[in-house]
Design a protein around this motif. Structure first.
Motif, PDB file in Angstrom:
ATOM      1  N   ARG B 576       0.824  -1.203   0.000  1.00 58.54           N
ATOM      2  CA  ARG B 576       0.000   0.000   0.000  1.00 58.54           C
ATOM      3  C   ARG B 576       0.859   1.253   0.000  1.00 58.54           C
ATOM      4  O   ARG B 576       0.588   2.220  -0.690  1.00 58.54           O
ATOM      5  CB  ARG B 576      -0.904   0.005   1.234  1.00 58.54           C
ATOM      6  CG  ARG B 576      -2.019  -1.004   1.155  1.00 58.54           C
ATOM      7  CD  ARG B 576      -2.843  -0.957   2.414  1.00 58.54           C
ATOM      8  NE  ARG B 576      -3.934  -1.923   2.351  1.00 58.54           N
ATOM      9  CZ  ARG B 576      -4.882  -2.030   3.278  1.00 58.54           C
ATOM     10  NH1 ARG B 576      -4.852  -1.223   4.325  1.00 58.54           N
ATOM     11  NH2 ARG B 576      -5.845  -2.908   3.152  1.00 58.54           N
ATOM     12  N   ARG B 579       2.280   1.815  -3.362  1.00 53.33           N
ATOM     13  CA  ARG B 579       1.299   2.335  -4.313  1.00 53.33           C
ATOM     14  C   ARG B 579       1.048   3.825  -4.086  1.00 53.33           C
ATOM     15  O   ARG B 579       1.043   4.612  -5.011  1.00 53.33           O
ATOM     16  CB  ARG B 579      -0.011   1.566  -4.199  1.00 53.33           C
ATOM     17  CG  ARG B 579      -1.008   1.988  -5.273  1.00 53.33           C
ATOM     18  CD  ARG B 579      -2.428   1.587  -4.951  1.00 53.33           C
ATOM     19  NE  ARG B 579      -2.652   0.156  -5.132  1.00 53.33           N
ATOM     20  CZ  ARG B 579      -2.988  -0.671  -4.147  1.00 53.33           C
ATOM     21  NH1 ARG B 579      -3.116  -0.203  -2.915  1.00 53.33           N
ATOM     22  NH2 ARG B 579      -3.201  -1.931  -4.394  1.00 53.33           N
ATOM     23  N   ARG B 580       0.850   4.168  -2.802  1.00 54.73           N
ATOM     24  CA  ARG B 580       0.603   5.584  -2.487  1.00 54.73           C
ATOM     25  C   ARG B 580       1.740   6.460  -2.973  1.00 54.73           C
ATOM     26  O   ARG B 580       1.540   7.492  -3.594  1.00 54.73           O
ATOM     27  CB  ARG B 580       0.455   5.756  -0.975  1.00 54.73           C
ATOM     28  CG  ARG B 580      -0.978   5.693  -0.501  1.00 54.73           C
ATOM     29  CD  ARG B 580      -1.149   6.438   0.815  1.00 54.73           C
ATOM     30  NE  ARG B 580      -0.273   5.941   1.882  1.00 54.73           N
ATOM     31  CZ  ARG B 580      -0.539   4.847   2.617  1.00 54.73           C
ATOM     32  NH1 ARG B 580      -1.636   4.163   2.386  1.00 54.73           N
ATOM     33  NH2 ARG B 580       0.285   4.458   3.558  1.00 54.73           N
ATOM     34  N   GLN B 630      10.116   5.085  22.611  1.00 60.60           N
ATOM     35  CA  GLN B 630       9.723   6.393  23.129  1.00 60.60           C
ATOM     36  C   GLN B 630       8.398   6.244  23.862  1.00 60.60           C
ATOM     37  O   GLN B 630       7.609   5.361  23.573  1.00 60.60           O
ATOM     38  CB  GLN B 630       9.546   7.398  21.986  1.00 60.60           C
ATOM     39  CG  GLN B 630      10.844   7.653  21.250  1.00 60.60           C
ATOM     40  CD  GLN B 630      10.622   8.507  20.038  1.00 60.60           C
ATOM     41  OE1 GLN B 630       9.514   8.946  19.790  1.00 60.60           O
ATOM     42  NE2 GLN B 630      11.673   8.736  19.295  1.00 60.60           N
ATOM     43  N   GLY B 631       8.181   7.168  24.826  1.00 57.62           N
ATOM     44  CA  GLY B 631       6.907   7.157  25.540  1.00 57.62           C
ATOM     45  C   GLY B 631       6.804   5.954  26.446  1.00 57.62           C
ATOM     46  O   GLY B 631       7.776   5.250  26.695  1.00 57.62           O
ATOM     47  N   TRP B 632       5.622   5.684  26.910  1.00 64.11           N
ATOM     48  CA  TRP B 632       5.487   4.655  27.927  1.00 64.11           C
ATOM     49  C   TRP B 632       5.048   3.326  27.366  1.00 64.11           C
ATOM     50  O   TRP B 632       4.829   2.368  28.066  1.00 64.11           O
ATOM     51  CB  TRP B 632       4.559   5.119  29.035  1.00 64.11           C
ATOM     52  CG  TRP B 632       3.224   5.653  28.541  1.00 64.11           C
ATOM     53  CD1 TRP B 632       2.958   6.938  28.219  1.00 64.11           C
ATOM     54  CD2 TRP B 632       2.037   4.908  28.324  1.00 64.11           C
ATOM     55  NE1 TRP B 632       1.675   7.067  27.798  1.00 64.11           N
ATOM     56  CE2 TRP B 632       1.068   5.830  27.855  1.00 64.11           C
ATOM     57  CE3 TRP B 632       1.683   3.567  28.462  1.00 64.11           C
ATOM     58  CZ2 TRP B 632      -0.219   5.450  27.532  1.00 64.11           C
ATOM     59  CZ3 TRP B 632       0.392   3.207  28.137  1.00 64.11           C
ATOM     60  CH2 TRP B 632      -0.548   4.135  27.679  1.00 64.11           C
ATOM     61  N   MET B 633       4.919   3.272  26.002  1.00 68.27           N
ATOM     62  CA  MET B 633       4.492   1.994  25.445  1.00 68.27           C
ATOM     63  C   MET B 633       5.651   1.310  24.751  1.00 68.27           C
ATOM     64  O   MET B 633       6.427   1.944  24.047  1.00 68.27           O
ATOM     65  CB  MET B 633       3.364   2.217  24.461  1.00 68.27           C
ATOM     66  CG  MET B 633       2.016   2.053  25.135  1.00 68.27           C
ATOM     67  SD  MET B 633       0.735   2.567  24.048  1.00 68.27           S
ATOM     68  CE  MET B 633       1.194   4.258  23.839  1.00 68.27           C
ATOM     69  N   PRO B 636       4.537   1.000  19.413  1.00 69.46           N
ATOM     70  CA  PRO B 636       3.617   2.070  19.017  1.00 69.46           C
ATOM     71  C   PRO B 636       2.304   1.517  18.447  1.00 69.46           C
ATOM     72  O   PRO B 636       1.298   2.190  18.463  1.00 69.46           O
ATOM     73  CB  PRO B 636       4.383   2.835  17.949  1.00 69.46           C
ATOM     74  CG  PRO B 636       5.375   1.851  17.420  1.00 69.46           C
ATOM     75  CD  PRO B 636       5.720   0.949  18.555  1.00 69.46           C
ATOM     76  N   GLN B 638       0.799  -0.812  19.724  1.00 66.43           N
ATOM     77  CA  GLN B 638      -0.011  -1.161  20.890  1.00 66.43           C
ATOM     78  C   GLN B 638      -0.793   0.081  21.293  1.00 66.43           C
ATOM     79  O   GLN B 638      -0.241   1.054  21.744  1.00 66.43           O
ATOM     80  CB  GLN B 638       0.908  -1.605  22.034  1.00 66.43           C
ATOM     81  CG  GLN B 638       0.213  -1.860  23.339  1.00 66.43           C
ATOM     82  CD  GLN B 638      -0.660  -3.083  23.269  1.00 66.43           C
ATOM     83  OE1 GLN B 638      -0.198  -4.157  22.925  1.00 66.43           O
ATOM     84  NE2 GLN B 638      -1.938  -2.906  23.586  1.00 66.43           N
ATOM     85  N   LYS B 639      -2.092   0.049  21.043  1.00 66.27           N
ATOM     86  CA  LYS B 639      -2.894   1.236  21.333  1.00 66.27           C
ATOM     87  C   LYS B 639      -3.172   1.312  22.825  1.00 66.27           C
ATOM     88  O   LYS B 639      -3.146   0.290  23.516  1.00 66.27           O
ATOM     89  CB  LYS B 639      -4.231   1.161  20.581  1.00 66.27           C
ATOM     90  CG  LYS B 639      -4.067   1.124  19.087  1.00 66.27           C
ATOM     91  CD  LYS B 639      -3.542   2.431  18.564  1.00 66.27           C
ATOM     92  CE  LYS B 639      -3.252   2.319  17.077  1.00 66.27           C
ATOM     93  NZ  LYS B 639      -2.458   3.441  16.588  1.00 66.27           N
ATOM     94  N   PRO B 640      -3.472   2.514  23.307  1.00 65.62           N
ATOM     95  CA  PRO B 640      -3.844   2.634  24.715  1.00 65.62           C
ATOM     96  C   PRO B 640      -5.098   1.829  25.011  1.00 65.62           C
ATOM     97  O   PRO B 640      -5.933   1.610  24.146  1.00 65.62           O
ATOM     98  CB  PRO B 640      -4.091   4.125  24.903  1.00 65.62           C
ATOM     99  CG  PRO B 640      -4.313   4.662  23.528  1.00 65.62           C
ATOM    100  CD  PRO B 640      -3.505   3.797  22.614  1.00 65.62           C
TER     101      PRO B 640
END
Lengths: 223, 641
Positions: B576, B579-580, B630-633, B636, B638-640
C-alpha cells in the motif's frame, strides 16, 4: 464552530434514515461531510489527510448504524489509524507531550434497530447506547477530547416493513412521522453546533442528546 | 466529363445548402430540398436527367431500411406486431378510403378515386426516417409509431401495385383468367420501379409459373435470406475481415445489400422490404456495427441526392400557372392526413408530444407516389392531366414536411409533456458503456460490467478473438475501434462511459483523443502501457487512466515479501505504501512531463522520488522497532487501553 461529519455505513445505497440525514447535512454550510466507505472502499485510510481534517474542525460527529453494539469496522480502523501515537496522544520526536485533538467535541449519531425500551439497564440489551459505545468514549477521553451524549434514532430499519407492505397504514404514518421529526432535530442540532448555540455542559452529561434537544438550544446573542 | 460536371453541380449545391440549413436548425432534409430547387427550377443548371437520377437515388431508401433493420432485433419487431397491423393497416386503409371518397365527391370515377387514395395514403419513408434519426426521436413512442406505419406502407405498396392494373378503365371481366396476367406483370414492373436501380422494368423471370408456384418461390427466397443470414454471412465476413482490407469489407457490404435488392426484384417483392428483412436477420450478428458504418455514408449521399432531385423536379411553370389551387391542394392533403393520423393516434393511446410528432411527421405523400404515378400512367388508370399536377402536389407536401417538423420541435413539443415511458424504452436500444479492445484488459472489465447487469457494447478488430469468445458465450462486435464512424454506430453518442483498452499504444492515444473531442459528454477510462503513457492519455482527454501491469506487479511484489518471511499484513502494508508513493510520484512528475517531456530534469526528479521511497520504506522498518521505545508503550502499534 466548524463541524466535521464522518459517515460510516457499509450499505449506504439501502439505508433508510442515514442517507437522508447525510444528504441533509451536506446542504448545511459549515458542515464538512465525509463518507468514509466511499473515500476508502478498501479500508485503507489516508492518515495524513484525516489528521489534517480533524485539526481543521471543532466538533466531530460520527454517524453510523449500530453494528454488533458498536460501529461498522471502518470506524474502528479510522480510530486505529488516525488517532495515532505522536498526534492524538504520546510524545513527538523532541519528547514533548502531544494532544493535537484536546478540547474538541465528539459524539456519535446512531441508528438502532431495536426500540428504545431495549436500551435500558433492565431492557433486552442490558445497557443504554452511551454505555455500549464506551470504548470509543474512553479512547476520546484518552486524547483529551470532550464526548457529548449520542444522538439516537431507535426502531430504525422499519421502512423495509413499509416497502414490504407488512406494516399497517397507521404504523406507516407513525414511522414516517418519526423519521421526519428525527431529520428535523438533526438539522436543527447541526446548525446549533455550528453556531455555538448548544449547551455543551448539559450535552456532555446527558444520556441521549435528542431527547433533551429543545432545552439544549441556547441563544448566544452577540457572543 | 458531363457526368463529372453534373456530379459537381449536385455536390456543390448540397455542400452549400445543407450546412446552412443545419446552421439555422432547419434539418438536412430541407437543406437538400432547397438545394434542389435552386439548381433545378431557379437556376436551371440541371434538367431532364433528374427523373432518371431520382430512380437511382431511391436506392438510398433501400439502404436506409437495411440500416433500420440492423437496429431492430427480431424480438423487437415481434413486439411491434400490433402497431404494424393495427396502426399501420388502419392508416393505409382508412386514408385510402377517405381520400377516395372525397375524389368521388368531386366527380372522379371510382377507379381514379381509389388509385389516388392509395397513392396519396403513403408517406415518405425517406424524409420521415431521416428527420427522426437526425433529431434523435426514433426512440420516442411517437417516432416508433411513425416507423411502424412507414413499414406497413412499404409492405402495402405490393398489393397496391397489383391492384393498379385492375383499375384500368377498360376492365375486362374479372372472371376471365386473362385478367390476372396484367396483375402479375404489374407486380414485376412496379417492383422494378420501386427498386429504383433497375427501372427498366425487367419482368420477373418466373412469369410463366402458375400463381401458387410463384408464391412458394417468394417464400423460398425469404427463407433463403434468413437462413443465409444466420449461417453463411458470419463465416464469409470473417474470411473477408481476416484479409484486413477495409475497402473489400465495404465492397462486401454493398454487394450484400445490392444482391438482396436484386433478388427481391426478381421474385417480385419490394427491395426495401427485403433489405429490411436482411437487416433484421443480421441485427444480432458480430458484424452489425461494421456493416452499419460501411453502408451509412452511401445511404446518406443517395438519400441526399434523392431529396435534391425532388426539389429539382418541381415544375415551376405548372406551379406559377395556378399557384393557389396547387399549394391549397397540397396543404389540404396534409391537413386531411394529419387529422386522420391524429384520430388514429388517439385511438392507439398516443398522447401529448408523441401524438403531435406522429400526426405531423407522416402528413406528407411519399416517394412511392412518384413510382405509383408512373405505373398508373403506364397502366392507363390515371390521365396525364391528373398525374402532372398531382406529382407536383406530392413534391410540395414533401417540401412542407420539414417545416411541420420545425413547428413540432419549437412550438408543439415544448408545450406538451413528454410521456414518462420514453425513458424506460430507450434503455434496451443502446449500451450505456462502450468498450474498445477485447484483449486481456478489456475482457476483465467487460465481464465485471456484464455480471453487474450493465449494458456493454464491445468492439474488437480481431475476428478470431470474437469467434473464440463467442464460444464462451461472450458477445463482441467486429470492427476497428479507431474508426470514428464505427464508434458512432456502436452508440457512443448515447453512452455514458467509454473504456479504451487497445493494445497498440499510439492507436489507443489517437482513439482517446478523437472520442474526447467528438463526445465531450462521455467519460473516458483508459488503460496505459506505462507512466509516460498515462500522461499522453490524460493529455488526449482521458478522465481516468490506469497502468495495465501496475496492480498485478504490486500483488506479486507483496506475495514475494510474504514468501521471504514477512507477515502477510505487513507485506500488504508495504504494498500500500508503495502504491501511495508511486501515485504521488506520478502526480508530481506530471507537470514536468507536460512542460518539457522526458528531460534531464525529469529524470533527476524521478531518481529523487525513488530515493524518497527507499527512505520511506526504511522509516517503516524503523518505526516498527525503534519508535516504541519512546513514551510509555513498548510498541507504538499497541494502542492505549
Amino acid at each position: 464552530m466548524k463541524v466535521l461529519l464522518y459517515l460510516a455505513h457499509p450499505n449506504f445505497d439501502r439505508s433508510g434514515i442515514n442517507r437522508p440525514m447525510f444528504e441533509a447535512a451536506r446542504g448545511i454550510d459549515g458542515v464538512t461531510c465525509v463518507d468514509l466507505y466511499a473515500c476508502y472502499p478498501t479500508l485503507e485510510i489516508d492518515r495524513d489527510c484525516e489528521q489534517a481534517r480533524l485539526l481543521a474542525h471543532d466538533v466531530i460527529v460520527l454517524q453510523h448504524p449500530l453494528h454488533w453494539y458498536s460501529a461498522p469496522s471502518i470506524l474502528k480502523e479510522w480510530l486505529d489509524q488516525v488517532l495515532g501515537y505522536g498526534f492524538a496522544y504520546g510524545q513527538d520526536a523532541k519528547g514533548d507531550v502531544v494532544l493535537a485533538l484536546a478540547g474538541k467535541y465528539i459524539f456519535h449519531a446512531v441508528s438502532c434497530g431495536s426500540p428504545k425500551e431495549a436500551y435500558r439497564a433492565d431492557g433486552a440489551n442490558g445497557a443504554d447506547v452511551r454505555q455500549l459505545l464506551l470504548p470509543f468514549e474512553k479512547s476520546f477521553e484518552f486524547c483529551h477530547m470532550r464526548s457529548l451524549a449520542p444522538f439516537v434514532l431507535f426502531s430504525a430499519g422499519l421502512p423495509m416493513a413499509i416497502d414490504d407492505g407488512n406494516a399497517g397504514q397507521r404504523e406507516r404514518v407513525e414511522i414516517l412521522r418519526t423519521y421526519r421529526h428525527h431529520l428535523q432535530d438533526w438539522k436543527q442540532m447541526l446548525i446549533a453546533l455550528r453556531d455555538h448555540e448548544l449547551d455543551f455542559e448539559q450535552a456532555q452529561s446527558a444520556r441521549i442528546l435528542n431527547e433533551l434537544l429543545p432545552t439544549l438550544f441556547v441563544q448566544t446573542g452577540d457572543l | 466529363m458531363e457526368l463529372l460536371g453534373a456530379a459537381f453541380v449536385y455536390l456543390i449545391a448540397a455542400v452549400v445548402a445543407v450546412p446552412l440549413a443545419n446552421r439555422f436548425g432547419l434539418g438536412s432534409v430541407l437543406g437538400y430540398l432547397i438545394a434542389g430547387v435552386v439548381i433545378g427550377p431557379v437556376l436551371g443548371v440541371v434538367g431532364g436527367e433528374t427523373v432518371e437520377l431520382q430512380h437511382f437515388a431511391e436506392f438510398g431508401v433501400v439502404m436506409m431500411l437495411f440500416l433500420v433493420g440492423l437496429e431492430l432485433q427480431p424480438s423487437m419487431l415481434w413486439r411491434m406486431r400490433t402497431q404494424l397491423l393495427g396502426l399501420g393497416g388502419l392508416q393505409v386503409v382508412g386514408t385510402t378510403l377517405v381520400i377516395a371518397a372525397i375524389c368521388l365527391a368531386f366527380g372522379f370515377s371510382w377507379q381514379v378515386a381509389l388509385a389516388l387514395g392509395m397513392i396519396l395514403a403513403l408517406s415518405s419513408t425517406a424524409i420521415v426516417l431521416q428527420s427522426l434519426n437526425e433529431k434523435g426521436w426514433m426512440g420516442t413512442i411517437g417516432g416508433k409509431s411513425a416507423f411502424s406505419v412507414l413499414l406497413t406502407q412499404d409492405i402495402a405498396v405490393i398489393p397496391m401495385l397489383a391492384l393498379m392494373p385492375l383499375l384500368a378503365v377498360q376492365v375486362p371481366s374479372l372472371l376471365d383468367g386473362q385478367a390476372f396476367a396484367p396483375f402479375f406483370e404489374g407486380i414485376g414492373v412496379g417492383i422494378a420501379h420501386a427498386a429504383g436501380a433497375s427501372s427498366t422494368g425487367a419482368p420477373t423471370w418466373f412469369d410463366g409459373l402458375p400463381g401458387w408456384a410463384q408464391g412458394l418461390f417468394v417464400l423460398a427466397v425469404i427463407v433463403a435470406i434468413i437462413v443465409a443470414g444466420r449461417t453463411l454471412i458470419a463465416p464469409v465476413f470473417r474470411f473477408i475481415a481476416r484479409s484486413g482490407l477495409r475497402e473489400i469489407f465495404t465492397a462486401a457490404a454493398l454487394m450484400l445489400v445490392i444482391g438482396i435488392a436484386l433478388s427481391m426484384n426478381y421474385v417480385g417483392l419490394s427491395p426495401a422490404l427485403g433489405t429490411f428483412l436482411a437487416g433484421v436477420v443480421l441485427s444480432d450478428s458480430d458484424y452489425r456495427h461494421e456493416l452499419e458504418a460501411d453502408i451509412e455514408p452511401f445511404k446518406g449521399l443517395l438519400l441526399g441526392l434523392f431529396f435534391i432531385t425532388v426539389g429539382a423536379g418541381i415544375d415551376f411553370h405548372l406551379l406559377f400557372a395556378n399557384p393557389f389551387s396547387l399549394i391549397g391542394l397540397a396543404l389540404g392533403l396534409m391537413v386531411l392526413k394529419a387529422v386522420l393520423l391524429y384520430a388514429l393516434a388517439t385511438g392507439f393511446g398516443l398522447r401529448g408530444a408523441d401524438r403531435w410528432l406522429f400526426s405531423l411527421s407522416l402528413a406528407q405523400a411519399g416517394e412511392f407516389a412518384f413510382v405509383l404515378f408512373g405505373f398508373a400512367a403506364s397502366s392507363e388508370v390515371l390521365e396525364p392531366s391528373i398525374i402532372k399536377p398531382m406529382t407536383l402536389v406530392v413534391a410540395l407536401t414533401m417540401m412542407f414536411t420539414p417545416l411541420l417538423i420545425l413547428l413540432y420541435e419549437y412550438v408543439l413539443a415544448p408545450r406538451s409533456v413528454l410521456l414518462a415511458q420514453q425513458e424506460a424504452d430507450k434503455i434496451d436500444e443502446q449500451g450505456k458503456v462502450v468498450v474498445a479492445g477485447l484483449g486481456r484488459v478489456g475482457q476483465i472489465i467487460t465481464r465485471m460490467l456484464m455480471t453487474n447487469d450493465f449494458k456493454v457494447t464491445v468492439l474488437d478488430h480481431d475476428p478470431d478473438v470474437i469467434e473464440n469468445l463467442a464460444k464462451t458465450g461472450f458477445r463482441a462486435y467486429f470492427g476497428d475501434a479507431t474508426r470514428p464512424d464505427l464508434l458512432h454506430s456502436a452508440g457512443l453518442g448515447q453512452a455514458d462511459l467509454f473504456i479504451a483498452a487497445l493494445d497498440d499504444r499510439s492507436k489507443q492515444t489517437e482513439m482517446v483523443r478523437h472520442v474526447a473531442k467528438t463526445y465531450p459528454s462521455v467519460t473516458i477510462f483508459a488503460r496505459a502501457r506505462d507512466r509516460h503513457h498515462i500522461y499522453e492519455l490524460e493529455k488526449a482527454g482521458a478522465h481516468h487512466v490506469e497502468r495495465e501491469t501496475f496492480e498485478a506487479a504490486l500483488l506479486l511484489g507483496r506475495n514475494a515479501l510474504v514468501s521471504l518471511g514477512y507477515h502477510p499484513f505487513r507485506a500488504e502494508k508495504a504494498g500500500r505504501k508503495f502504491r501511495r508513493h508511486d501515485f504521488a510520484t506520478v502526480n508530481r512528475l506530471r507537470d514536468s512531463w507536460n512542460e518539457e517531456g522526458v528531460t534531464d530534469h525529469y529524470i533527476d526528479a524521478m531518481r529523487a522520488h525513488n530515493e524518497t521511497l527507499y527512505d520511506l520504506m526504511k522509516e517503516e522498518r524503523m518505526e516498527d522497532h525503534d519508535m516504541g521505545e519512546q513514551g510509555w508503550m513498548k510498541d507504538p502499534d499497541q494502542k492505549p487501553g
